[in-house]
Design an enzyme around this catalytic site. Structure first.
Site, PDB file in Angstrom:
ATOM      1  N   LEU A 140      12.107 -19.728  -3.679  1.00 43.52           N
ATOM      2  CA  LEU A 140      10.894 -19.055  -3.198  1.00 43.52           C
ATOM      3  C   LEU A 140       9.700 -19.336  -4.129  1.00 43.52           C
ATOM      4  CD1 LEU A 140       9.984 -16.642  -1.159  1.00 43.52           C
ATOM      5  CD2 LEU A 140      10.153 -15.224  -3.201  1.00 43.52           C
ATOM      6  N   HIS A 188       3.540   3.416  -8.821  1.00 43.03           N
ATOM      7  CA  HIS A 188       3.303   2.001  -9.141  1.00 43.03           C
ATOM      8  C   HIS A 188       4.534   1.388  -9.821  1.00 43.03           C
ATOM      9  CE1 HIS A 188      -0.660   2.429  -7.726  1.00 43.03           C
ATOM     10  NE2 HIS A 188      -1.152   3.087  -8.755  1.00 43.03           N
ATOM     11  N   ASP A 228       0.851  -1.186   0.000  1.00 40.12           N
ATOM     12  CA  ASP A 228       0.000   0.000   0.000  1.00 40.12           C
ATOM     13  C   ASP A 228       0.889   1.240   0.000  1.00 40.12           C
ATOM     14  OD1 ASP A 228      -2.325   1.417   0.047  1.00 40.12           O
ATOM     15  OD2 ASP A 228      -2.974   0.737   2.017  1.00 40.12           O
TER      16      ASP A 228
HETATM   17  C1  FPP Z   1      -0.732   0.206  -3.782  1.00 44.99           C
HETATM   18  O1  FPP Z   1      -0.625   1.560  -3.611  1.00 44.99           O
HETATM   19  C2  FPP Z   1      -0.885  -0.143  -5.219  1.00 44.99           C
HETATM   20  C3  FPP Z   1      -1.505  -1.219  -5.701  1.00 44.99           C
HETATM   21  C4  FPP Z   1      -2.094  -2.237  -4.778  1.00 44.99           C
HETATM   22  C5  FPP Z   1      -1.655  -1.475  -7.167  1.00 44.99           C
HETATM   23  C6  FPP Z   1      -0.381  -1.581  -7.974  1.00 44.99           C
HETATM   24  C7  FPP Z   1       0.582  -2.608  -7.567  1.00 44.99           C
HETATM   25  C8  FPP Z   1       1.800  -2.689  -8.119  1.00 44.99           C
HETATM   26  C9  FPP Z   1       2.248  -1.779  -9.191  1.00 44.99           C
HETATM   27  C10 FPP Z   1       2.718  -3.760  -7.704  1.00 44.99           C
HETATM   28  C11 FPP Z   1       3.037  -4.629  -8.873  1.00 44.99           C
HETATM   29  C12 FPP Z   1       3.184  -6.031  -8.520  1.00 44.99           C
HETATM   30  C13 FPP Z   1       3.967  -6.896  -9.187  1.00 44.99           C
HETATM   31  C14 FPP Z   1       3.827  -8.336  -8.956  1.00 44.99           C
HETATM   32  C15 FPP Z   1       4.982  -6.453 -10.155  1.00 44.99           C
HETATM   33  P1  FPP Z   1      -1.892   2.525  -3.678  1.00 44.99           P
HETATM   34  O2  FPP Z   1      -2.154   2.938  -5.085  1.00 44.99           O
HETATM   35  O3  FPP Z   1      -3.038   1.870  -2.997  1.00 44.99           O
HETATM   36  O4  FPP Z   1      -1.351   3.760  -2.907  1.00 44.99           O
HETATM   37  P2  FPP Z   1      -2.203   4.845  -2.097  1.00 44.99           P
HETATM   38  O5  FPP Z   1      -2.904   4.114  -1.007  1.00 44.99           O
HETATM   39  O6  FPP Z   1      -1.145   5.769  -1.596  1.00 44.99           O
HETATM   40  O7  FPP Z   1      -3.146   5.485  -3.051  1.00 44.99           O
END
Ligand code: FPP
Length: 238
Positions: A125, A31, A14
């Site tokens: 892993l 991201h 997060d």
């Molecule tokens: C978390 O921050 C973001 C997400 C849960 C979505 C995107 C995830 C990734 C880019 C990770 C990629 C994973 C792999 C396996 C490569 P948020 O957008 O919720 O942040 P905020 O709470 O500050 O808005």
């Protein structure tokens, strides 16, 4: 015996958006850096002796984000899955995806099949990526498959439905439950992540945003975990 290193860590990543905003950058930059950090933490966790790592990359609720952000995240995942062969091979890492894959674009579904097949026998892993994942949705899909398998005679229609049967129909079948759940960026909620599997899991919350959750932060979480006296119900884990 209670283990000092968790066998399975689940992470709710997060704070990518807030991390980027604090730097005056667009959320998608957060991201991108968050996805990079996933690689770092996979390697560090493997080196620390962790056997399973599950990350919440995209929830069933995340489709509600602005469409440009959803597309940017999907492109990141698309790219990650494409380069994943190299990463998997280098780290001897088995890659699996949990969640409702039928809701993903076909090319992504194809890449998932490809990487799961390619890395099936790597015994370092096991890295599980939760994509289009929701804990309630996973349980609903499992129950529907149990009913359908019973109707088809693939599951004994007189046999009792036990916890083991339900576990074996979840996306995580065959994977031990998480010992430690980490959530970054200050939120202290489960947000529909591994509802069944987290029944006895230790929770660790940190205010650090995901892109800043580096190897030292992982070490702090592991240290905290090793200090906790694990209890299952009323009996001491032994
Ligand atoms: C978390 O921050 C973001 C997400 C849960 C979505 C995107 C995830 C990734 C880019 C990770 C990629 C994973 C792999 C396996 C490569 P948020 O957008 O919720 O942040 P905020 O709470 O500050 O808005």
């Amino acid at each position: 015996m209670s283990h000092s290193v968790p066998q399975h860590i689940a992470i709710i990543l997060d704070g990518n958006g807030r991390w980027a905003a604090a730097k005056g950058m667009p959320r998608t930059y957060g991201h991108t850096m968050g996805a990079k950090n996933v690689e770092t933490i996979c390697r560090a966790a493997g080196e620390a002796g962790v056997k399973y790592l599950t990350v919440y990359a995209f929830s069933t609720e995340n489709w509600g984000r602005p469409s440009a952000e959803v597309s940017a995240i999907m492109d990141l995942l698309r790219n990650y899955l494409k380069t994943c062969r190299k990463i998997a091979k280098k780290n001897n890492m088995r890659v699996k995806v949990i969640g409702d894959k039928s809701g993903l674009d076909e090319d992504i579904q194809h890449s998932i099949e490809d990487i799961e097949g390619f890395s099936r026998d790597f015994d370092g892993l096991t890295f599980q990526i939760a994509l289009n994942y929701g804990g309630r949705d996973e349980i609903v899909r499992a129950v529907n498959r149990i009913i359908s398998d019973r109707e088809k005679g693939l599951l004994d229609s007189k046999a009792e439905i036990t916890e083991e049967v339900i576990s074996s129909y979840l996306d995580t079948a065959g994977i031990p439950d998480p010992d430690l759940l980490i959530r970054t960026s200050g939120e202290e909620r489960l947000s529909n992540f591994l509802l069944w599997q987290n029944a006895y899991t230790e929770f660790y919350f940190t205010s650090v945003h995901w892109p800043d959750f580096n190897e030292n932060e992982l070490k702090a979480a592991l240290d905290e975990y090793s200090l906790r006296n694990r209890r299952y119900g009323k009996t001491e884990a032994s």
